[in-house]
Design an enzyme around this catalytic site. Sequence first.
Site, PDB file in Angstrom:
ATOM      1  N   ALA A   1      -5.774  -5.044   0.971  1.00 14.53           N
ATOM      2  CA  ALA A   1      -7.105  -4.834   2.376  1.00 14.53           C
ATOM      3  C   ALA A   1      -6.565  -4.083   3.502  1.00 14.53           C
ATOM      4  CB  ALA A   1      -7.570  -6.019   2.152  1.00 14.53           C
TER       5      ALA A   1
ATOM      6  N   ARG B   1       2.122  -3.855 -12.884  1.00 12.67           N
ATOM      7  CA  ARG B   1       2.332  -4.480 -12.020  1.00 12.67           C
ATOM      8  C   ARG B   1       2.779  -6.102 -12.148  1.00 12.67           C
ATOM      9  NH1 ARG B   1       2.178  -2.554  -6.054  1.00 12.67           N
ATOM     10  NH2 ARG B   1       1.151  -0.709  -6.266  1.00 12.67           N
TER      11      ARG B   1
ATOM     12  N   GLN C   1      -3.858 -11.126  -1.552  1.00 12.26           N
ATOM     13  CA  GLN C   1      -2.960 -10.563  -0.647  1.00 12.26           C
ATOM     14  C   GLN C   1      -2.901  -9.227  -1.310  1.00 12.26           C
ATOM     15  OE1 GLN C   1       1.555 -11.333  -0.807  1.00 12.26           O
ATOM     16  NE2 GLN C   1       0.943 -12.533   1.391  1.00 12.26           N
ATOM     17  N   THR C   2      -3.961  -9.599  -2.179  1.00 13.38           N
ATOM     18  CA  THR C   2      -4.131  -7.991  -2.136  1.00 13.38           C
ATOM     19  C   THR C   2      -3.986  -6.625  -0.455  1.00 13.38           C
ATOM     20  OG1 THR C   2      -6.602  -7.307  -1.201  1.00 13.38           O
ATOM     21  CG2 THR C   2      -5.889  -7.629  -3.915  1.00 13.38           C
TER      22      THR C   2
ATOM     23  N   CYS D   1      16.176 -16.927   3.856  1.00 11.63           N
ATOM     24  CA  CYS D   1      15.980 -18.305   4.694  1.00 11.63           C
ATOM     25  C   CYS D   1      15.758 -18.259   5.597  1.00 11.63           C
ATOM     26  CB  CYS D   1      17.489 -18.960   4.551  1.00 11.63           C
ATOM     27  SG  CYS D   1      18.422 -20.258   3.229  1.00 11.63           S
TER      28      CYS D   1
ATOM     29  N   TYR E   1      -6.912  -0.719  -1.503  1.00  7.68           N
ATOM     30  CA  TYR E   1      -7.628  -1.570  -2.278  1.00  7.68           C
ATOM     31  C   TYR E   1      -8.634  -0.914  -3.232  1.00  7.68           C
ATOM     32  CZ  TYR E   1     -10.577  -5.304  -2.302  1.00  7.68           C
ATOM     33  OH  TYR E   1     -11.736  -7.025  -3.034  1.00  7.68           O
TER      34      TYR E   1
ATOM     35  N   GLY F   1       0.928  -0.857   0.244  1.00  6.25           N
ATOM     36  CA  GLY F   1      -0.060  -0.221  -0.123  1.00  6.25           C
ATOM     37  C   GLY F   1       0.860   1.115   0.759  1.00  6.25           C
TER      38      GLY F   1
HETATM   39  P1  NAD Z   1       1.279  -3.503  -2.977  1.00  8.70           P
HETATM   40  O1  NAD Z   1       0.519  -1.873  -2.531  1.00  8.70           O
HETATM   41  O2  NAD Z   1       2.516  -3.882  -3.604  1.00  8.70           O
HETATM   42  O3  NAD Z   1      -0.041  -4.680  -3.732  1.00  8.70           O
HETATM   43  C1  NAD Z   1      -1.383  -4.909  -3.350  1.00  8.70           C
HETATM   44  C2  NAD Z   1      -1.608  -5.032  -4.578  1.00  8.70           C
HETATM   45  O4  NAD Z   1      -3.015  -5.156  -4.707  1.00  8.70           O
HETATM   46  C3  NAD Z   1      -1.578  -3.828  -5.767  1.00  8.70           C
HETATM   47  O5  NAD Z   1      -0.391  -4.418  -7.227  1.00  8.70           O
HETATM   48  C4  NAD Z   1      -2.665  -3.447  -6.521  1.00  8.70           C
HETATM   49  O6  NAD Z   1      -2.885  -3.159  -7.285  1.00  8.70           O
HETATM   50  C5  NAD Z   1      -3.419  -5.157  -6.023  1.00  8.70           C
HETATM   51  N1  NAD Z   1      -4.512  -4.315  -5.561  1.00  8.70           N
HETATM   52  C6  NAD Z   1      -5.239  -4.310  -4.684  1.00  8.70           C
HETATM   53  N2  NAD Z   1      -6.987  -3.679  -4.942  1.00  8.70           N
HETATM   54  C7  NAD Z   1      -7.137  -5.178  -5.747  1.00  8.70           C
HETATM   55  C8  NAD Z   1      -8.264  -6.153  -6.092  1.00  8.70           C
HETATM   56  N3  NAD Z   1      -9.538  -5.777  -5.743  1.00  8.70           N
HETATM   57  N4  NAD Z   1      -8.085  -6.345  -6.609  1.00  8.70           N
HETATM   58  C9  NAD Z   1      -6.962  -7.490  -7.490  1.00  8.70           C
HETATM   59  N5  NAD Z   1      -6.549  -6.814  -6.783  1.00  8.70           N
HETATM   60  C10 NAD Z   1      -5.568  -5.260  -6.336  1.00  8.70           C
HETATM   61  O7  NAD Z   1       1.316  -4.085  -1.335  1.00  8.70           O
HETATM   62  P2  NAD Z   1       2.166  -5.740  -1.001  1.00  8.70           P
HETATM   63  O8  NAD Z   1       3.329  -5.223  -0.318  1.00  8.70           O
HETATM   64  O9  NAD Z   1       2.192  -6.714  -2.333  1.00  8.70           O
HETATM   65  O10 NAD Z   1       1.454  -6.640  -0.264  1.00  8.70           O
HETATM   66  C11 NAD Z   1       0.002  -6.762  -0.233  1.00  8.70           C
HETATM   67  C12 NAD Z   1      -0.695  -6.790   1.182  1.00  8.70           C
HETATM   68  O11 NAD Z   1      -0.541  -7.929   1.615  1.00  8.70           O
HETATM   69  C13 NAD Z   1      -0.625  -5.824   2.514  1.00  8.70           C
HETATM   70  O12 NAD Z   1      -1.944  -5.869   2.517  1.00  8.70           O
HETATM   71  C14 NAD Z   1       0.705  -6.217   3.158  1.00  8.70           C
HETATM   72  O13 NAD Z   1       0.334  -5.233   4.538  1.00  8.70           O
HETATM   73  C15 NAD Z   1       0.417  -7.867   2.578  1.00  8.70           C
HETATM   74  N6  NAD Z   1       0.810  -8.490   3.377  1.00  8.70           N
HETATM   75  C16 NAD Z   1       1.309  -9.776   4.182  1.00  8.70           C
HETATM   76  C17 NAD Z   1       2.914 -10.510   3.942  1.00  8.70           C
HETATM   77  C18 NAD Z   1       2.796 -11.696   4.859  1.00  8.70           C
HETATM   78  O14 NAD Z   1       3.822 -12.260   4.680  1.00  8.70           O
HETATM   79  N7  NAD Z   1       1.490 -12.236   4.966  1.00  8.70           N
HETATM   80  C19 NAD Z   1       3.860  -9.400   3.811  1.00  8.70           C
HETATM   81  C20 NAD Z   1       3.732  -8.299   2.920  1.00  8.70           C
HETATM   82  C21 NAD Z   1       2.918  -7.762   3.490  1.00  8.70           C
END
Ligand code: NAD
Length: 549
Positions: A258, A193, A255-256, A405, A265, A45
């Site tokens: 959100a 992206r 993993q959007t 790792c 989002y 985000g």
């Molecule tokens: P980012 O903002 O770089 O990428 C998110 C992508 O989602 C963007 O490319 C955006 O265009 C897309 N998107 C937004 N709404 C959408 C929709 N309705 N339909 C389809 N695509 C949509 O963020 P990021 O670094 O990729 O992180 C994504 C999410 O995962 C964040 O909420 C972040 O906090 C979380 N996260 C989770 C972990 C984990 O280990 N689980 C690690 C890092 C980040």
Amino acid sequence: MARNIKAPRGNDIVCKNWRIEAIYRMLHNNLENAERPEDLIIYGGTGKAARNWECFDAIIKSLRELEPDETLLIQSGKPVGVFRTFENSPRVLICNSNLVGNWSNWEHFNALEARGLMMYGQMTAGSWCYIGTQGIIQGTYETFAALATKHFNGSLKGKFCLSGGMGGMSGAQPLSIKMAGGVALVVEVDPKRIQRRLDAGFCDYMTHDFHESMEMVKSAVQEKKAISIGLVGNCADVLPDMLAKGIIPDVVTDQTSAHDELNGYVPAGYWGGNLGDCDDFRKSDPKGYVEKSMKSMKIHCKAMVDMQKRGAVAFDYGNNLRGQAQKAGFADAFAYPGFVLAYVRPLFCEGRGPFRWIAQSGDPNDILATDKAIVEMFPENKLLMNWIELAEEYLPWEGLPARVCWLGYGERHKFAKHMNGMVRSGEIGPISITRDHLDSGSVASPYRETEGMMDGTDAIADWPMLNALLNCASGADMVALHNGGGVGIGLSQHSGMIVVCDGSKETDERIERVFKSDPGTGVMRHADAGYELAKKTAREKGVKIPMLS
Ligand code: NAD
């Protein structure tokens, strides 16, 4: 004029020693790997590396001038002070996005940010530990591999895995699923992206056509061929459409971004060619945008729950989609579990987590030499052997060459010390060691890392604070304490760190302390919560816990 920031490479330094220079290079490396470098936005985000360009320039100047016994303080992306400490103290201390509990929400944060008083640090953006999409890739791969073991006899071969988002971290999904043998379809609103992941080798194909994507999935599933496809579309439109057509994936997650309903989002109806209209909507009517965004997340999450009801394995991938959907009125949002609860917690009990190291010289051969060393050091660790082989085969270099790792308590300090010895002998150049804030002892995040703790301590934030304090006391070179990473403001507290291998004997000592303390807090936290595996780890590895039962 847009700036093109790259991390410095080579042996010449502009700071007073390598411990400072490496932090300076890590900050530049964040921007080299950023999703929107022009806005200082790194990933997740609006996760930023500095509050604004003026602050960035002041940080750079402060680091260049910093004495070897001084410590620079950063408050939400702004350098606010330099103090004389000890040569063995951290050189940089960072606090990002922290607000007093009652005010810790997006509304209050956004108002302060609009006045230029705060910055969203995400996890590794504001702590200068971001290393590109590769940073999360082993975690993502291990999660899908653990899922395969639990649900599909150990393999994702011929399994259709559906997810959303191909940004900074989410962009690791297509390659991770492919590495685990599966068929990945990742829905992303922004073709740029997807193109970026194609260019970097994280994804195989892009299509704008839903039917074409389904044909590709169908034939790959039949042939049991591992591939990854990026579909330009909006999850809140595509998933309900799939359900209506009776298409149920084997695995569904998301993993959007959100966690952020305004700047992360993208609501239903927007993708591809009309993203410009979406930006206009956000700017002209933020309240209306948030309403539509929340409604869309409810639809998106409900579609995942419905897929689960019809046989898909569903899990939350750490972006708070469930929390947002619940807030929007979907009572059944938590029907599927978070990824830590479902697959990762046992690793945390052993102090395991995403240990990363970065070659400050910029030479990939330094990383290849460390790959060789780690394989020789831990031949009994089969997961590690497998991972290094896959990483060398599949992973592109991004920015300064790096490796990630999952190492546990006992392994981390041994390997870090070995690398410092390699630096001392001149075999490789200086190395920075860091980790994600998503680690065993460094996070309190009730919808993610600490979801469903066995003693109900999900929301207790003392643990990451103790972790950060102990890393300072142990002599890490940078320590950061953040609020809101992953899931959004007010929903998590977490800490990060960097240790620089400059080859010195003093660093051997710092490494011994930090890389026992840091994963040790993870073992401690999980033992305290009652996990038998953590208690066993503490006893076997000698982590001293006064009231261990
Ligand atoms: P980012 O903002 O770089 O990428 C998110 C992508 O989602 C963007 O490319 C955006 O265009 C897309 N998107 C937004 N709404 C959408 C929709 N309705 N339909 C389809 N695509 C949509 O963020 P990021 O670094 O990729 O992180 C994504 C999410 O995962 C964040 O909420 C972040 O906090 C979380 N996260 C989770 C972990 C984990 O280990 N689980 C690690 C890092 C980040």
